[in-house]
Design a protein around this motif. Structure first.
Motif, PDB file in Angstrom:
ATOM      1  N   UNK A 165       0.820  -1.210   0.000  1.00  0.00           N
ATOM      2  CA  UNK A 165       0.000   0.000   0.000  1.00  0.00           C
ATOM      3  C   UNK A 165       0.855   1.261   0.000  1.00  0.00           C
ATOM      4  N   UNK A 166       2.094   1.140   0.474  1.00  0.00           N
ATOM      5  CA  UNK A 166       2.989   2.290   0.504  1.00  0.00           C
ATOM      6  C   UNK A 166       3.364   2.742  -0.904  1.00  0.00           C
ATOM      7  N   UNK A 167       3.350   1.816  -1.868  1.00  0.00           N
ATOM      8  CA  UNK A 167       3.798   2.113  -3.226  1.00  0.00           C
ATOM      9  C   UNK A 167       2.643   2.223  -4.214  1.00  0.00           C
ATOM     10  N   UNK A 168       1.485   2.603  -3.738  1.00  0.00           N
ATOM     11  CA  UNK A 168       0.340   2.725  -4.637  1.00  0.00           C
ATOM     12  C   UNK A 168      -0.510   3.927  -4.264  1.00  0.00           C
ATOM     13  N   UNK A 169      -1.333   4.379  -5.222  1.00  0.00           N
ATOM     14  CA  UNK A 169      -2.265   5.464  -4.968  1.00  0.00           C
ATOM     15  C   UNK A 169      -1.594   6.774  -4.563  1.00  0.00           C
ATOM     16  N   UNK A 170      -2.260   7.488  -3.683  1.00  0.00           N
ATOM     17  CA  UNK A 170      -1.759   8.799  -3.257  1.00  0.00           C
ATOM     18  C   UNK A 170      -0.484   8.687  -2.433  1.00  0.00           C
ATOM     19  N   UNK A 171      -0.318   7.578  -1.747  1.00  0.00           N
ATOM     20  CA  UNK A 171       0.913   7.390  -0.979  1.00  0.00           C
ATOM     21  C   UNK A 171       2.132   7.332  -1.900  1.00  0.00           C
ATOM     22  N   UNK A 193       2.156  19.370  -0.089  1.00  0.00           N
ATOM     23  CA  UNK A 193       1.824  20.286  -1.182  1.00  0.00           C
ATOM     24  C   UNK A 193       2.455  19.818  -2.489  1.00  0.00           C
ATOM     25  N   UNK A 194       3.699  19.393  -2.439  1.00  0.00           N
ATOM     26  CA  UNK A 194       4.376  18.946  -3.660  1.00  0.00           C
ATOM     27  C   UNK A 194       3.734  17.673  -4.215  1.00  0.00           C
ATOM     28  N   UNK A 195       3.301  16.788  -3.317  1.00  0.00           N
ATOM     29  CA  UNK A 195       2.702  15.526  -3.742  1.00  0.00           C
ATOM     30  C   UNK A 195       1.207  15.643  -4.003  1.00  0.00           C
ATOM     31  N   UNK A 196       0.636  16.809  -3.671  1.00  0.00           N
ATOM     32  CA  UNK A 196      -0.803  17.054  -3.844  1.00  0.00           C
ATOM     33  C   UNK A 196      -1.640  16.022  -3.087  1.00  0.00           C
ATOM     34  N   UNK A 197      -1.273  15.817  -1.818  1.00  0.00           N
ATOM     35  CA  UNK A 197      -2.015  14.917  -0.936  1.00  0.00           C
ATOM     36  C   UNK A 197      -2.300  15.634   0.371  1.00  0.00           C
ATOM     37  N   UNK A 198      -3.152  15.045   1.197  1.00  0.00           N
ATOM     38  CA  UNK A 198      -3.457  15.606   2.506  1.00  0.00           C
ATOM     39  C   UNK A 198      -2.230  15.487   3.416  1.00  0.00           C
ATOM     40  N   UNK A 199      -2.021  16.449   4.323  1.00  0.00           N
ATOM     41  CA  UNK A 199      -0.893  16.357   5.250  1.00  0.00           C
ATOM     42  C   UNK A 199      -0.889  15.052   6.046  1.00  0.00           C
ATOM     43  N   UNK A 200      -2.072  14.519   6.362  1.00  0.00           N
ATOM     44  CA  UNK A 200      -2.131  13.259   7.112  1.00  0.00           C
ATOM     45  C   UNK A 200      -1.539  12.110   6.302  1.00  0.00           C
ATOM     46  N   UNK A 201      -1.779  12.102   4.982  1.00  0.00           N
ATOM     47  CA  UNK A 201      -1.215  11.063   4.119  1.00  0.00           C
ATOM     48  C   UNK A 201       0.308  11.177   4.067  1.00  0.00           C
ATOM     49  N   UNK A 202       0.784  12.413   3.899  1.00  0.00           N
ATOM     50  CA  UNK A 202       2.230  12.642   3.860  1.00  0.00           C
ATOM     51  C   UNK A 202       2.872  12.211   5.177  1.00  0.00           C
ATOM     52  N   UNK A 203       2.235  12.555   6.287  1.00  0.00           N
ATOM     53  CA  UNK A 203       2.770  12.206   7.604  1.00  0.00           C
ATOM     54  C   UNK A 203       2.850  10.692   7.788  1.00  0.00           C
ATOM     55  N   UNK A 204       1.810   9.970   7.346  1.00  0.00           N
ATOM     56  CA  UNK A 204       1.799   8.507   7.462  1.00  0.00           C
ATOM     57  C   UNK A 204       2.943   7.883   6.667  1.00  0.00           C
ATOM     58  N   UNK A 205       3.143   8.377   5.438  1.00  0.00           N
ATOM     59  CA  UNK A 205       4.201   7.826   4.591  1.00  0.00           C
ATOM     60  C   UNK A 205       5.579   8.107   5.199  1.00  0.00           C
TER      61      UNK A 205
END
Length: 380
Positions: A165-171, A193-205
């Motif tokens: 799941x780490x290598x798919x979708x918005x992650x 912002x650079x990845x165009x995802x929610x901060x929570x998604x970026x934080x999880x990754x």
């Protein structure tokens, strides 16, 4: 797993001792210890018993179980520490403790780390330090002086699913952002912002990558920043996951009268005129980033479908074919799949990382071209 089955591993103890142990140990530890004992007992000429002095607290840390192991007439005492999951960062944090406990004892006393899941990197570190391990998938490493056991099995499904799941979708968009900007330090908000995802998604990754020990950090709280110190390890891990993913569906066309360079220029002009977001990938893009082949027979392009897509393709003079295609179109599911594309001489190319991964799925000399691109353009 039934209580009676778990209860069976404690058959050497009195009822009072069993009650005490069950009160102390969480449920998952019962299951893992039983699984370890079963795996050891399945080996030829091996006997394993749970020792009474299980819940021992050493000066350097807790020992969750003590196992008396007999292999071909030789005796080994295993001091077991149980954890839910172990990644490279966890190994480095506890390695000094494991070695300290181990070195306090006779050579025939060994420390064994067991967990529901051990990442491949964690296993590699433990083997390098000759620390034993066992996971719920059945992998076992026991580097004893009188017996050496190494059983390598696929990672447990729980870890496999988490990594996949780490290598798919918005992650995956976060991973692209990190690899493209691997020399920079960044905060959660910036990478989101650079990845165009929610901060929570970026934080999880970012948290997951820290567990793999691929990131370093500085600062605390809102001002905390990270740096990708192991871009090569991250990309290598992505390659393994990418190979297991389903190849994208290709719509194949033949455009008469145009060789690859002219076709790229023409489709770029056409897509721009119709405001279609696209990115050329595979060999055609790699050739522009880092020339390698003398000629390209097919142009493959990713594009975001729109009402103008069919019009633009028709104006190219393209016709659908099953064989002999010189143009292949991959329809993306979101704009995020076109992030970090680069405009090279008026044509949008997929990011070098995306092109590299795509080439590894290609035919002919595509894999050679991928390695050339990684060396000459990606650089790690």
């Amino acid at each position: 797993m039934s209580f009676s089955r778990i209860f069976g591993i404690f058959h050497l103890f009195t009822e009072q001792e069993i009650t005490s142990i069950l009160t102390e140990l969480p449920y998952i530890e019962h299951v893992l210890i039983e699984h370890l004992l079963d795996s050891l007992r399945e080996l030829p000429d091996v006997h394993a018993e749970l020792a009474q002095s299980e819940l021992t607290v050493q000066a350097t840390g807790r020992v969750d179980a003590k196992i008396d192991l007999h292999i071909a007439g030789r005796s080994i005492v295993l001091l077991v520490e149980v954890r839910k999951s172990v990644y490279p960062r966890d190994v480095r944090q506890v390695l000094w403790q494991l070695k300290s406990v181990q070195h306090r004892h006779h050579a025939d006393v060994q420390h064994l780390l067991i967990a529901e899941s051990l990442s491949p990197g964690a296993k590699e570190l433990l083997r390098a330090e000759r620390i034993g391990y066992f996971d719920s998938g059945g992998s076992l490493f026991l580097p004893g002086s009188s017996a050496y056991i190494y059983i390598d099995k696929p990672v447990p499904k729980t870890l496999e699913k988490s990594v996949r799941s780490l290598f798919s979708g918005r992650r995956a968009q976060v991973l692209y952002a990190l690899l493209v900007n691997h020399e920079e330090w960044f905060g959660v908000t910036e990478v989101a912002e650079r990845a165009q995802v929610a901060p929570s998604t970026a934080s999880d990754v970012l948290s997951e990558l820290e567990r793999f020990d691929w990131l370093v950090s500085r600062g605390q709280g809102p001002s905390k920043e990270r740096h990708l110190r192991e871009p090569s390890a991250l990309l290598d891990a992505w390659v393994k996951q990418f190979a297991a993913q389903r190849a994208p569906v290709l719509r194949r066309y033949f455009v008469p009268g145009l060789k690859s360079d002219a076709l790229i220029e023409r489709l770029g002009q056409m897509f721009d005129a119709h405001h279609i977001a696209y990115a050329v990938s595979y060999e055609a893009a790699a050739q522009r980033y880092a020339p390698f082949l003398s000629g390209i027979s097919q142009v493959r392009v990713r594009l975001l479908p729109s009402t103008s897509t069919e019009t633009a393709i028709a104006e190219l003079g393209a016709r659908v074919v099953n064989e002999g295609a010189n143009l292949a179109v991959i329809e993306t599911k979101s704009a995020g799949e076109l992030l970090f594309r680069q405009n090279v001489e008026g044509v949008w190319l997929a990011s070098p990382v995306q092109v590299y991964l795509d080439l590894l799925r290609g035919e002919g000399r595509a894999k050679e071209m991928a390695e050339h691109l990684r060396k000459e353009r990606i650089g790690f």
